[in-house]
Design a protein around this motif. Sequence first.
Motif, mmCIF file in Angstrom:
data_model
loop_
_atom_site.group_PDB
_atom_site.id
_atom_site.type_symbol
_atom_site.label_atom_id
_atom_site.label_comp_id
_atom_site.label_asym_id
_atom_site.label_seq_id
_atom_site.Cartn_x
_atom_site.Cartn_y
_atom_site.Cartn_z
ATOM 1 N N THR A 249 -0.747 8.063 3.967
ATOM 2 C CA THR A 249 -0.321 8.676 2.777
ATOM 3 C C THR A 249 0.110 7.694 1.990
ATOM 4 O O THR A 249 -0.152 7.691 0.987
ATOM 5 C CB THR A 249 0.975 9.884 3.147
ATOM 6 O OG1 THR A 249 0.216 10.857 3.818
ATOM 7 C CG2 THR A 249 1.304 10.439 1.790
ATOM 8 N N LEU A 250 1.096 6.712 2.459
ATOM 9 C CA LEU A 250 1.405 5.567 1.640
ATOM 10 C C LEU A 250 0.238 4.773 1.058
ATOM 11 O O LEU A 250 0.487 4.330 -0.196
ATOM 12 C CB LEU A 250 2.548 4.958 2.650
ATOM 13 C CG LEU A 250 3.747 5.309 2.705
ATOM 14 C CD1 LEU A 250 4.562 4.744 3.938
ATOM 15 C CD2 LEU A 250 4.665 5.534 1.538
ATOM 16 N N SER A 251 -0.758 4.604 1.909
ATOM 17 C CA SER A 251 -1.750 3.814 1.456
ATOM 18 C C SER A 251 -2.514 4.320 0.183
ATOM 19 O O SER A 251 -2.746 4.113 -0.690
ATOM 20 C CB SER A 251 -2.829 3.691 2.712
ATOM 21 O OG SER A 251 -4.059 2.864 2.196
ATOM 22 N N ASP A 252 -2.728 5.812 0.568
ATOM 23 C CA ASP A 252 -3.197 6.590 -0.590
ATOM 24 C C ASP A 252 -2.616 6.498 -1.995
ATOM 25 O O ASP A 252 -2.813 6.318 -3.121
ATOM 26 C CB ASP A 252 -3.462 7.915 -0.170
ATOM 27 C CG ASP A 252 -4.656 7.961 0.994
ATOM 28 O OD1 ASP A 252 -5.275 7.163 1.066
ATOM 29 O OD2 ASP A 252 -4.485 9.001 1.706
ATOM 30 N N TYR A 253 -1.168 6.716 -1.728
ATOM 31 C CA TYR A 253 -0.249 6.696 -2.971
ATOM 32 C C TYR A 253 -0.194 5.437 -3.541
ATOM 33 O O TYR A 253 -0.365 5.149 -4.837
ATOM 34 C CB TYR A 253 1.146 7.127 -2.689
ATOM 35 C CG TYR A 253 1.317 8.451 -2.076
ATOM 36 C CD1 TYR A 253 0.358 9.319 -2.318
ATOM 37 C CD2 TYR A 253 2.520 9.046 -1.600
ATOM 38 C CE1 TYR A 253 0.378 10.660 -2.109
ATOM 39 C CE2 TYR A 253 2.793 10.396 -1.270
ATOM 40 C CZ TYR A 253 1.826 11.299 -1.683
ATOM 41 O OH TYR A 253 1.980 12.425 -0.954
ATOM 42 N N TYR A 254 -0.261 4.332 -2.908
ATOM 43 C CA TYR A 254 -0.213 3.008 -3.373
ATOM 44 C C TYR A 254 -1.771 2.743 -4.094
ATOM 45 O O TYR A 254 -1.774 1.959 -5.163
ATOM 46 C CB TYR A 254 0.274 1.828 -2.501
ATOM 47 C CG TYR A 254 1.610 1.931 -2.486
ATOM 48 C CD1 TYR A 254 2.633 1.523 -3.663
ATOM 49 C CD2 TYR A 254 2.319 2.168 -1.238
ATOM 50 C CE1 TYR A 254 3.930 1.405 -3.435
ATOM 51 C CE2 TYR A 254 3.672 1.937 -0.945
ATOM 52 C CZ TYR A 254 4.442 1.615 -2.095
ATOM 53 O OH TYR A 254 5.909 1.408 -1.918
ATOM 54 N N SER A 259 -1.668 -0.254 -6.859
ATOM 55 C CA SER A 259 -1.142 -1.296 -6.033
ATOM 56 C C SER A 259 -2.010 -1.668 -4.883
ATOM 57 O O SER A 259 -1.729 -1.208 -3.735
ATOM 58 C CB SER A 259 0.501 -1.244 -5.653
ATOM 59 O OG SER A 259 0.857 -2.299 -4.937
ATOM 60 N N LEU A 260 -3.101 -2.162 -5.018
ATOM 61 C CA LEU A 260 -4.079 -2.469 -4.030
ATOM 62 C C LEU A 260 -3.471 -3.138 -2.742
ATOM 63 O O LEU A 260 -4.019 -2.733 -1.597
ATOM 64 C CB LEU A 260 -5.299 -3.140 -4.593
ATOM 65 C CG LEU A 260 -6.621 -3.037 -3.937
ATOM 66 C CD1 LEU A 260 -6.929 -1.433 -3.285
ATOM 67 C CD2 LEU A 260 -7.779 -3.656 -4.386
ATOM 68 N N ALA A 267 -2.802 0.652 5.011
ATOM 69 C CA ALA A 267 -4.173 1.001 5.700
ATOM 70 C C ALA A 267 -4.426 -0.025 6.917
ATOM 71 O O ALA A 267 -4.968 0.526 7.834
ATOM 72 C CB ALA A 267 -5.318 1.005 4.440
ATOM 73 N N LYS A 268 -4.127 -1.147 6.672
ATOM 74 C CA LYS A 268 -4.599 -1.804 7.996
ATOM 75 C C LYS A 268 -3.710 -1.745 9.086
ATOM 76 O O LYS A 268 -3.890 -1.827 10.020
ATOM 77 C CB LYS A 268 -4.264 -3.405 7.196
ATOM 78 C CG LYS A 268 -4.933 -4.626 8.597
ATOM 79 C CD LYS A 268 -4.762 -6.056 7.998
ATOM 80 C CE LYS A 268 -4.769 -7.147 8.917
ATOM 81 N NZ LYS A 268 -4.530 -8.423 8.775
#
Length: 645
Positions: A249-254, A259-260, A267-268
């Motif tokens: 979820t945090l990866s999708d939000y950023y 904020s790639l 994600a990693k």
Amino acid sequence: MLTHLLVWMVLFVPPIQQSQTDSLKTVVEQTDNDSIKASGLYNLSKIYYPYDQDSAILFATEAKEISHAMNFRKMEANSLNIIGVSYLIKAEYEKALSTHFEALGIRETLQDTVGMIESTMNLGNIYYRLNDPEKAVLQYHEALALAQQINHERAMSLLFNNLGSFYRDRWLAFKDGNDFTLAKDYLEKSLTLKETLQDNRGIINTLSQLGELYYESGEKAKGIEMVEKSLEYSEELNDIEGRLSSLGTLSDYYRDEQSLSKSLAYAKEAYELAEKTESYYQISIAASRMSNLSALNKDFENAYEFQLIHRASKDSVFNDSRQKIRDELEIQYESEKKELENQKLTQDQALAELTITRKNELLWIFISVGLLLLGLAWHQRKINQKLRIAHHKLEETNQKVQLQNNQIQEQAAQLKTSNKELKKANKFREKLFSIISHDLRTPFASLNNSLDLWQEGELSLTEMNYILSNIATNTRSASILLSNLLTWARTQMSSEKVEKTEVALAELITENQQLFAKQLDQKELTLHNEIPAEVTLHTDRDRLRFILRNILSNSIKFTPDGGEITVSIDPDHPTAILIKDSGIGMSQAQIDSLFNKKQYSSVGTNGEQGTGIGLMLCKDFADSIGAKITVSSQAGRSTTFRVEI
């Protein structure tokens, strides 16, 4: 769907639970006390229901029967509750409903408030699974009122969470500000209670839902903060599922916040954690996310590598699932076969021992008679008496052997029946997979292509509006397919039988006319309902409604703007319905392939998309109620569907 309703199935018993299981089985086998036996069986069912629902139902049913015989009503209700929960996990919703209602009735008689809360909340969970959220939320409110009466904080925290999830889902669907306020209030109440109770695992779930709610409402920083807290709790408890969910979820939000670098970092971490779980399902999700982010970062080499991992993992999930099913069936078959062989071997050994015993007895008789012939006539009489007893026992033994042989034959017949049912189930599954793999893939592939073009961000406003129109069309097409498919699949299950009643035909046509009112207005079509009000047919109402709905949908799709559709009764056959349109008509080759499972959907007169399976499923429904569908058409002029009941 409510998060707390998700059940993760496992294929093994944890060591501690295995020890408990063995101890309880020993107690149940050795005790002569019905109360202790019922309690032991109930506790066994509680251990088994998360991962082996059939065994849980077996143990709980025996506990219920013993408790009923003892008039131990509370234990009977508790056992019914376990049975109902097991049926819910197995998605046998009708059985789950009836079982929980039976348990609720007993608990109301006993005035067992805690039990009533449990049963009412479980009924809400079932209605939510049945896509009837309005009934579900009524059950939740009723359970909450009971919990508040006795200040049962644990139940209140769960019910606040359920209600918050309900209003959150409704807000996400309709964006009603009142729904947002209710969702936030209920979820925050649940969070406060869970923190008081130190229910850390429950806190993870509630924080995740609050984070999504805030983020989608525009309070993105607060939403991210909630999800980060959820991640902290997951890490403290070493909750792998919670960590994977929060990291994703945090990866999708950023990523959405442009904020790639942060998105890639989360994600990693999620991918590395997924690898440790050795779960193909989790690896597939994490690899897909890494592939998309790498592509956005212009790292096309990694994007390609992760895409390969995603596809391989996805294939492994499917293959593992099928292999597990095959392995389980083979193990079951071999176990039953071995059990039958052991029974036969035991019987053969018993027969051999009886034969040897009889020979020894006869030998002893002959020796005794030879030695004691003179002067021992009274002893001979005693020996004859023993022989008669032995012969009687032998006859009893032969009867038992014959009975066991009959039981073996019955078991073989049952196994044969089970194999037939399994083949039938496999045919249904293959047909279902065939429909999904062909018809559902097409709209979603088109949808994905449209979204890919949209995400590139180099389109004009006109092109973007066109793509959005395509997305809406494909989504509607997929929705219609799923609705038809679910209706058809439910009727294939043994739990739903044909129920014939007197159906008012004109009322049924009017109901479908109202359903298609928007499509009729858009194309300026006129639908004439010429069915007399007094006409009724003795048939299954829901299945006939499905058939008429799909035929009318087909007529609307292929009738040009300003055309007409007429529904009437065949004057020569009072139980035959005629649906005639002024559409584009069909060739004989098209008519011949209408109800074939290889039929592909055609584009309507206004570019309407279809799924290609509606009329095929109509054929299944027609067969199930003894109806016959025929078609006549004049190319370029009209088409008439005839449904004969």
